[in-house]
Scaffold this motif. Structure first.
Motif, short mmCIF file in Angstrom:
data_model
loop_
_atom_site.label_atom_id
_atom_site.label_comp_id
_atom_site.label_asym_id
_atom_site.label_seq_id
_atom_site.Cartn_x
_atom_site.Cartn_y
_atom_site.Cartn_z
N ILE A 104 -23.29 56.15 13.53
CA ILE A 104 -22.87 55.04 14.56
C ILE A 104 -23.97 54.16 14.76
CG2 ILE A 104 -22.29 55.03 16.92
CD1 ILE A 104 -21.78 57.83 17.16
N MET A 105 -23.59 52.73 14.82
CA MET A 105 -24.49 51.52 15.00
C MET A 105 -23.97 51.13 16.64
SD MET A 105 -26.61 49.44 14.00
CE MET A 105 -26.70 49.69 12.42
N LEU A 106 -24.94 51.04 17.53
CA LEU A 106 -24.64 50.45 18.87
C LEU A 106 -25.37 49.12 19.16
CD1 LEU A 106 -23.22 50.94 21.45
CD2 LEU A 106 -25.26 52.10 22.52
N LEU A 107 -24.64 47.98 19.04
CA LEU A 107 -25.32 46.74 18.99
C LEU A 107 -25.13 46.27 20.52
CD1 LEU A 107 -24.03 45.23 15.83
CD2 LEU A 107 -26.43 46.08 16.18
N GLY A 108 -26.21 45.37 20.98
CA GLY A 108 -25.90 44.34 22.03
C GLY A 108 -26.04 43.01 21.04
N ARG A 151 -41.04 40.29 15.57
CA ARG A 151 -39.70 41.31 15.91
C ARG A 151 -39.88 42.00 14.60
NH1 ARG A 151 -36.20 40.36 20.41
NH2 ARG A 151 -37.09 38.89 21.68
N VAL A 152 -39.17 43.24 14.38
CA VAL A 152 -38.71 43.98 13.44
C VAL A 152 -37.34 44.22 13.60
CG1 VAL A 152 -39.57 46.08 14.47
CG2 VAL A 152 -39.06 46.41 12.02
N SER A 153 -36.42 44.20 12.26
CA SER A 153 -34.96 44.29 12.61
C SER A 153 -34.61 44.68 11.35
CB SER A 153 -34.51 42.99 13.17
OG SER A 153 -32.86 43.00 12.97
N MET A 154 -33.16 45.20 11.25
CA MET A 154 -32.77 45.30 10.18
C MET A 154 -31.75 43.95 9.68
SD MET A 154 -30.72 49.22 10.82
CE MET A 154 -31.83 50.60 11.40
N ASN A 155 -31.69 43.81 8.52
CA ASN A 155 -30.85 42.65 8.18
C ASN A 155 -29.43 43.04 8.36
OD1 ASN A 155 -30.53 43.96 5.92
ND2 ASN A 155 -31.18 42.40 4.33
N LEU A 156 -28.56 42.04 7.96
CA LEU A 156 -27.00 42.20 8.21
C LEU A 156 -26.57 43.27 7.29
CD1 LEU A 156 -24.48 41.69 9.74
CD2 LEU A 156 -24.27 39.63 8.45
N SER A 157 -27.06 43.27 6.20
CA SER A 157 -26.47 44.08 5.00
C SER A 157 -26.74 45.62 5.33
CB SER A 157 -27.26 43.64 3.67
OG SER A 157 -26.56 42.58 3.15
N MET A 158 -27.96 45.77 5.86
CA MET A 158 -28.13 47.04 6.47
C MET A 158 -27.52 47.43 7.62
SD MET A 158 -32.26 48.71 6.70
CE MET A 158 -32.41 50.47 7.09
N ILE A 159 -27.21 46.58 8.59
CA ILE A 159 -26.45 47.07 9.89
C ILE A 159 -25.04 47.50 9.36
CG2 ILE A 159 -25.57 45.62 11.69
CD1 ILE A 159 -27.71 44.10 12.14
N LEU A 160 -24.59 46.77 8.34
CA LEU A 160 -23.05 46.94 8.08
C LEU A 160 -22.95 48.15 7.34
CD1 LEU A 160 -22.01 43.23 7.20
CD2 LEU A 160 -21.55 44.60 9.18
N GLN A 161 -24.20 48.85 6.89
CA GLN A 161 -23.95 50.06 6.02
C GLN A 161 -23.73 51.29 7.41
OE1 GLN A 161 -27.43 50.42 3.45
NE2 GLN A 161 -26.12 49.95 1.79
N SER A 162 -22.67 50.98 8.08
CA SER A 162 -22.42 51.74 9.24
C SER A 162 -21.07 52.30 9.21
CB SER A 162 -22.96 51.32 10.42
OG SER A 162 -24.12 50.92 10.60
N ASN A 163 -20.75 53.57 9.46
CA ASN A 163 -19.26 54.10 9.53
C ASN A 163 -18.65 53.45 10.81
OD1 ASN A 163 -19.27 55.73 7.33
ND2 ASN A 163 -20.29 57.65 8.25
N LYS A 164 -19.28 53.52 11.77
CA LYS A 164 -18.68 52.91 13.19
C LYS A 164 -19.76 51.86 13.88
CE LYS A 164 -15.22 53.91 15.83
NZ LYS A 164 -13.55 54.08 15.33
N ILE A 165 -19.41 50.91 14.06
CA ILE A 165 -20.04 49.72 14.85
C ILE A 165 -19.40 49.40 16.17
CG2 ILE A 165 -21.12 47.36 14.64
CD1 ILE A 165 -21.40 47.63 11.77
N PHE A 166 -20.29 49.55 17.14
CA PHE A 166 -19.83 49.04 18.55
C PHE A 166 -20.80 47.80 19.08
CE2 PHE A 166 -18.87 53.66 18.35
CZ PHE A 166 -17.63 53.71 18.86
N LEU A 167 -19.92 46.95 19.55
CA LEU A 167 -20.52 45.72 19.94
C LEU A 167 -20.33 45.65 21.56
CD1 LEU A 167 -22.36 42.89 19.59
CD2 LEU A 167 -20.13 41.98 18.99
N LEU A 168 -21.44 45.54 22.34
CA LEU A 168 -21.42 45.79 23.78
C LEU A 168 -21.24 44.30 24.35
CD1 LEU A 168 -23.85 48.60 24.66
CD2 LEU A 168 -21.44 48.84 24.50
N ILE A 169 -20.27 43.99 25.06
CA ILE A 169 -20.25 42.41 25.60
C ILE A 169 -19.94 42.77 27.04
CG2 ILE A 169 -18.87 40.34 25.57
CD1 ILE A 169 -18.19 41.12 22.82
#
Length: 205
Positions: A104-108, A151-169
């Protein structure tokens, strides 16, 4: 209890039953705090959940601007006090060693359309951070955003290596930015929304 908290719990529980452990990548900011609090009361073998951050600010974990502090104070409490937290700031090599895809990836998102620590200025200066053909990696930036920190962060390629991504709006302003980002390449969110590798589940309040 929100529907999203129940969804996350169900995924983590099922994944632990099937694989023996689960991975959960979270964001900082105010948006996920309610989710964290709700999850902390759920009966789960939290020692089998590997939790890390998608991004953080380079500050001490006792600093009020630390995403790590946010997780410790709002999720690593109650029944989740013994979860397995892996620090993105202090143990990036351990984060890289978490089995992917993440469960799971939970993004804001910010009102400038950034997600993780992928800010608008980086689209020009570091387009590889948004390039799906880039190697999945942990990236480091100069002081950006508000509050303004390195800052330290994952790049987009790493973020997308997720089975389920939720974006909170969580509000109308961010919903308007989300709608604009679908067709505006100057907004970081554009690159998250206009890819077909991983489905993005939009959660509005």
């Amino acid at each position: 209890m929100t529907h999203l908290s129940e969804q996350i719990f169900d995924i983590l529980k099922l994944t632990i039953e099937e694989k023996g452990s689960a991975s959960f990548v979270v964001s900082g900011g105010s948006s996920p705090i309610k989710i964290f609090n709700e999850l902390s009361f759920m009966d789960l073998d939290w020692t089998k959940v590997n939790i890390t951050l998608v991004d953080d600010r380079f500050v001490d974990k006792s600093h009020d601007d630390s995403n790590e502090k946010l997780v410790i104070e709002n999720l690593m409490i109650n029944k989740a006090a013994n979860l397995n937290f892996i620090s993105l700031c202090n143990s990036p090599e351990k984060v890289l060693n978490i089995n992917r895809p993440f469960d799971i990836m939970l993004l804001g998102m910010g009102e400038d359309g950034h997600f993780a620590s992928l800010f608008p200025s980086l689209i020009k200066t570091n387009p590889d951070y948004f390039d799906l053909s880039s190697l999945p990696e942990i990236i480091y930036t100069e002081a950006l955003g508000s509050p303004c920190h390195k800052r330290v962060s994952m790049n987009l390629s790493m973020i997308l290596q997720s089975n389920k991504i939720f974006l909170l709006i969580p509000n109308k302003n961010k919903l308007d930015v989300y709608k604009e980002a679908k067709n505006n390449k100057k907004i970081p969110l554009y690159f998250l929304l206009n890819q077909i590798k991983t489905n993005i589940n939009i959660i509005t309040s």
